[in-house]
Enzyme design. Sequence first.
Site, PDB file in Angstrom:
ATOM      1  CG  ASP A   1     -78.840  13.444   8.293  1.00 20.61           C
ATOM      2  OD1 ASP A   1     -79.381  12.703   7.458  1.00 20.61           O
ATOM      3  OD2 ASP A   1     -78.180  13.013   9.260  1.00 20.61           O
TER       4      ASP A   1
ATOM      5  NE  ARG B   1     -80.851   9.361   4.089  1.00 21.40           N
ATOM      6  CZ  ARG B   1     -79.953   9.815   4.984  1.00 21.40           C
ATOM      7  NH1 ARG B   1     -80.315  10.736   5.866  1.00 21.40           N
ATOM      8  NH2 ARG B   1     -78.708   9.386   4.965  1.00 21.40           N
TER       9      ARG B   1
END
Length: 306
Positions: free
Chosen positions: A132, A182
């Site tokens: 992340d 992402r």
Amino acid sequence: MLRSLFLAAAGSARLERLVESAPVSKGVVQRFVAGRGADDVLRVSRELVDDGLTVSLDHLGEDTRTVEQAVATRDEYLAVLARLRGAGLTPAAEVSVKLSALGQRIDEKLAYEHARAICAAATEAGTTVTLDAEDHSTTDATLETLVELRRDFPSTGAVLQAHLRRTEGDCRELATAGSRVRLCKGAYAEPESVAFQSALDVDKSFVRCLNILMSGEGYPMVATHDPRLIAIAEDRARWFDRSTGEYEFQLLYGVRPEEQGRLAAGGNTVRIYLPYGDQWYGYLMRRLAERPANVGFVVRAMASRK
């Protein structure tokens, strides 16, 4: 203005205590968070996978201040990966990991070793890990860790935030064969020196970055709920002749479930970002900052006593 208020609230310990003590908080949290423990997140994961979706599990917690907390987070991921495998939920279920939760602010080498252990467990379970993104001060360290992890675990995913001014360059570097990236707008309060401040500028950056990823050789993971950006992503996929198996959409648990179903029904891979754990407050505030439309749901819940 609402976005700024919610981002400020995310760092308020006093407001966190107030929200946690509110009798309706449980119902609000259940809208966006799978639950507190592994049993909860495995149950919700099964429901989503059975509905034709894929998932990325995130054990909430980024305010790690001790080695013991970092070890506990690592162990939680190792345990949940083993349970995902045992339940037959891999490879449809992967995990998302914040390096700060693994001790990045304490010792970068320690965080790398913990991330490596999680990547190894994910490989054994037949699935993948995505690192992340967090605030801009961690970006260089996180991308450096990504490079190291990809030497042995090439499927490790990256997350890039379109609101950061540097992200176009990062997209160019990461749009390589086999690279899972992402792309999201970004949910952290950042200074103007490093990040675009207006929604329009962030959207323009998102589209520029999307073009780079879609035209490259990697595997774009388009993380947005914005109908315009989703439509642009579908258009760019056609323009660059990508099949539905060569990219995916990612949406947050509890946000626009009808759109999740629509995209999946169209043959797209749709991955649901599925958080769980006790440290839900900061996550919830950032979700409200990203999508002010969610505020109406929270206000109605807070006003209800049922």
